[in-house]
Design an enzyme around this catalytic site. Structure first.
Site, mmCIF file in Angstrom:
data_model
loop_
_atom_site.group_PDB
_atom_site.id
_atom_site.type_symbol
_atom_site.label_atom_id
_atom_site.label_comp_id
_atom_site.label_asym_id
_atom_site.label_seq_id
_atom_site.Cartn_x
_atom_site.Cartn_y
_atom_site.Cartn_z
ATOM 1 N N ASP A 13 0.826 -1.399 -0.045
ATOM 2 C CA ASP A 13 0.013 -0.033 -0.064
ATOM 3 C C ASP A 13 0.782 1.275 0.040
ATOM 4 O OD1 ASP A 13 -2.330 1.402 0.345
ATOM 5 O OD2 ASP A 13 -2.881 0.726 2.213
ATOM 6 N N ASP A 14 0.919 2.082 -1.047
ATOM 7 C CA ASP A 14 1.362 3.227 -1.138
ATOM 8 C C ASP A 14 2.855 3.302 -1.253
ATOM 9 O OD1 ASP A 14 -1.095 4.284 -0.825
ATOM 10 O OD2 ASP A 14 -0.665 5.942 0.731
ATOM 11 N N CYS A 51 -5.801 3.695 -3.665
ATOM 12 C CA CYS A 51 -6.082 2.424 -2.923
ATOM 13 C C CYS A 51 -7.493 1.615 -3.577
ATOM 14 C CB CYS A 51 -6.372 2.773 -1.419
ATOM 15 S SG CYS A 51 -4.910 3.337 -0.633
ATOM 16 N N ARG A 55 -7.722 -1.473 -5.896
ATOM 17 C CA ARG A 55 -8.332 -2.811 -5.320
ATOM 18 C C ARG A 55 -9.610 -3.448 -6.092
ATOM 19 N NH1 ARG A 55 -5.254 -3.140 -0.415
ATOM 20 N NH2 ARG A 55 -4.008 -1.270 -0.906
ATOM 21 N N LYS A 108 -5.950 -5.945 3.684
ATOM 22 C CA LYS A 108 -6.901 -4.602 3.685
ATOM 23 C C LYS A 108 -7.798 -4.838 2.410
ATOM 24 C CE LYS A 108 -6.254 -0.018 1.914
ATOM 25 N NZ LYS A 108 -5.337 1.246 1.929
ATOM 26 N N HIS A 110 -10.990 -2.688 1.651
ATOM 27 C CA HIS A 110 -11.338 -1.236 0.819
ATOM 28 C C HIS A 110 -12.143 -1.071 -0.316
ATOM 29 C CE1 HIS A 110 -9.346 3.050 1.289
ATOM 30 N NE2 HIS A 110 -10.334 2.890 1.738
ATOM 31 N N HIS A 199 1.688 2.528 3.915
ATOM 32 C CA HIS A 199 0.906 3.630 4.048
ATOM 33 C C HIS A 199 1.041 4.324 5.306
ATOM 34 C CE1 HIS A 199 -2.985 5.867 4.183
ATOM 35 N NE2 HIS A 199 -3.247 5.191 2.896
ATOM 36 N N ASP A 303 0.035 -0.797 -4.477
ATOM 37 C CA ASP A 303 -1.351 -0.404 -5.213
ATOM 38 C C ASP A 303 -1.278 0.898 -5.843
ATOM 39 O OD1 ASP A 303 -1.020 0.960 -2.715
ATOM 40 O OD2 ASP A 303 -3.097 0.854 -2.208
ATOM 41 N N ASN A 304 -0.513 1.675 -5.613
ATOM 42 C CA ASN A 304 -0.174 3.019 -6.212
ATOM 43 C C ASN A 304 1.314 3.310 -5.785
ATOM 44 O OD1 ASN A 304 -2.560 3.735 -3.686
ATOM 45 N ND2 ASN A 304 -0.468 4.684 -3.501
ATOM 46 N N LYS A 370 0.982 9.181 -5.621
ATOM 47 C CA LYS A 370 -0.405 8.854 -5.898
ATOM 48 C C LYS A 370 -1.380 9.875 -5.975
ATOM 49 C CE LYS A 370 -3.226 7.179 -1.834
ATOM 50 N NZ LYS A 370 -3.144 6.896 -0.296
#
Ligand SMILES: [Ca+2]
Length: 528
Positions: A13-14, A51, A55, A108, A110, A199, A303-304, A370
């Protein structure tokens, strides 16, 4: 055990394009590096900048808006923006279950606006194809006491957890447990492990942070140059692509007043990734000791791109409009929110982010972050490891790919059938293209890659990438000659701009993408 492979999809994540060791970063990631050395690294794989949309897209093989998660998890009164996976899409887990796979998820979720324990659960993991689930339903979470922590369909009581509970470790441990529990089963499994690290908030253990003490003292300017050199040496970048300038909002390192605090921010961020890598090592060990490592297709990605958000949301916490979770540690100490140079980040009673200058390092050599669909927002590492089928070891693959391709790849290797109908509902046609030809260094026939997030748009086809930063004009780059997007050639190529922008317009119409001005107005007016 079946000849068909297990599939282990790991997403974090991130994280920037070049943070992990095997992509040129300073973070020590021996387990990801081991996968890269025994498999493939894609140099031009793309997520979709944020995010929730990412996803939704990776889970369904559709573009985010087609799955009704065109923005985040709010219902914005348009079909593409319901903030809740719709019933005209299927998840990878739902499809693989029809082919006899066991399906597990740790991490996660989301992709639903229904996050409270008492809310409807039709779009929670257990109702969207996963036999087992442990993790969080919402996004950004305190690592020591995450919101919406859930086992199967039930809220987990924090009081039932050990004092040293830490979300990254819990996600790893659960994935290990699934692998071990599955060991004597005959069917293959699909395991989706979705880390929240790195993140924000900057939360990490002292011993992990200590390993990076001083590692970033040279400052972002020198470290970006060093990364560039390592990335060129690995072969990730063409040597002719220039490094983008330092983010114009940031000072040169020698002028920075709070160097110790700044360096500490990056040390904690590195420690967050390090901790994840340690956990991935435990998952690999479990696969290996069960004799499953070679016939498991392992895919790792982010994810980004790196996140440049500087945390300053005291008012949000007070008004409750942004629920960052509890305002006190589990033992009752107040949490000090915000990026305050007087407070060193990392511990449980802090809540900070590493901010613009370090996100700029994380995305070396690219620009933007992001949210945006310039390379810094959407370029991700992608590691693929599958020794029984992929003979190449440690090689790079330069053909481009996008999130929707993950579903297409899983469907193919599992021998599954992507459905036209599911649970009585018509299912939208799969958008992705399988990546397996690229494993063998052959083109997979992908025509164009297309993005939209918050009005930021891009189309990539052949050598060209058309991209805009909302509300700005189209920019055009020849990504073979200039992937770092420093030389805009839109003015010289109006016919290419016209052609690619028409592709984007038709795609937006087809996928239910609405003008960002309209969506933003709905958010502002509170009519959502
Ligand atoms: Ca993210």
């Amino acid at each position: 055990m079946s000849d068909r492979p297990n599939i282990l999809l790991i997403m974090n994540d991130d994280m920037g394009y070049s943070d992990i060791g095997c992509y040129g970063g300073e973070v020590q990631t021996p387990n990801l590096d081991r996968l890269a050395a025994g498999g493939l690294r894609f140099t031009q794989f793309y997520n979709t900048a944020r995010c929730c949309p990412t996803r939704a897209s990776i889970l369904t093989g559709l573009h985010p808006h087609q799955a009704s998660v065109g923005h985040m998890t709010q219902d914005l009164d348009e079909d593409g923006y319901r903030g809740d996976l719709n019933t005209n899409c299927v998840t990878i887990a739902e499809v693989l279950k029809t082919a006899g796979y066991a399906t597990y998820m740790s991490g996660k979720w989301h992709v639903t606006r229904h996050t409270d324990a008492g809310s409807p659960k039709h779009s929670w993991p257990r109702q969207r194809g996963f036999d087992r689930f442990f993790g969080i339903i919402c996004g950004a979470a305190n690592y020591w006491q995450p919101k919406t922590l859930t086992r199967e369909n039930d809220a987990v009581d924090m009081d039932s957890l050990p004092e040293d509970f830490f979300l990254t470790d819990a996600i790893s441990d659960q994935a290990v447990e699934y692998v071990n529990e599955h060991a004597d089963q005959s069917e293959p499994f699909f395991l989706y492990t979705a880390y929240t690290a790195p993140h924000w908030p900057l939360h990490a253990h002292d011993d992990d942070i200590a390993r990076y003490a001083g590692r970033f003292d040279a400052g972002w300017d020198q470290l970006r140059e060093e990364r560039l050199a390592r990335m060129r040496e690995i072969g990730l970048l063409d040597v002719s692509w220039p490094l983008t300038p330092r983010d114009p909002s940031q000072p040169p390192w020698h002028e920075v007043p709070d160097k110790a605090w700044q360096a500490r921010r990056m040390e904690v961020y590195a420690a967050q990734i390090d901790r994840m890598d340690q956990g991935i090592g435990r998952i690999l060990d479990a696969l290996e000791s069960n004799g499953q490592l070679d016939n498991t297709l392992i895919i790792f990605l982010a994810d980004n791109g790196a996140c440049a958000e500087e945390i300053n949301f005291t008012n949000w916490v007070q008004t409750g409009t942004f629920l960052v979770g509890t305002t006190h540690t589990r033992d009752g100490r107040p949490v000090q929110f915000n990026n305050d140079p007087a407070v060193m980040p990392g511990a449980e009673d802090t809540y900070q982010s590493y901010g613009i200058p370090w996100a700029n390092l994380s995305n070396t050599p690219f620009r933007e972050y992001k949210h945006w669909v310039h390379e810094g927002g959407i370029a991700t590492p992608l590691i693929v490891h599958w020794p029984t089928q992929i003979r190449a070891q440690g090689e790079l693959r330069h053909l481009p790919g996008q999130l929707t391709d993950i579903m297409a790849t899983c469907v193919e290797v599992a021998g599954a059938q992507y459905p036209e109908r599911y649970n009585g509902n018509a299912i939208k046609a799969l958008e992705g293209t399988t990546l397996t030809p690229i494993f063998d260094e052959k083109p997979n026939g992908k025509e164009a890659l297309i993005w939209e997030h918050e009005g930021n748009c891009a189309v990539r086809r052949g050598n060209w990438k058309l991209v805009c930063k909302y509300p700005g004009d189209w920019e055009l780059y020849d990504v073979v000659r200039n992937r770092t997007e420093t030389d805009d050639v839109a003015a010289e190529n109006p016919e290419v701009v016209a052609e690619l922008s028409a592709i984007h317009e038709a795609w937006a119409e087809r996928c239910g993408v609405k003008p960002w001005s309209q969506i933003r107005e709905i958010m502002r007016s509170g009519n959502a």
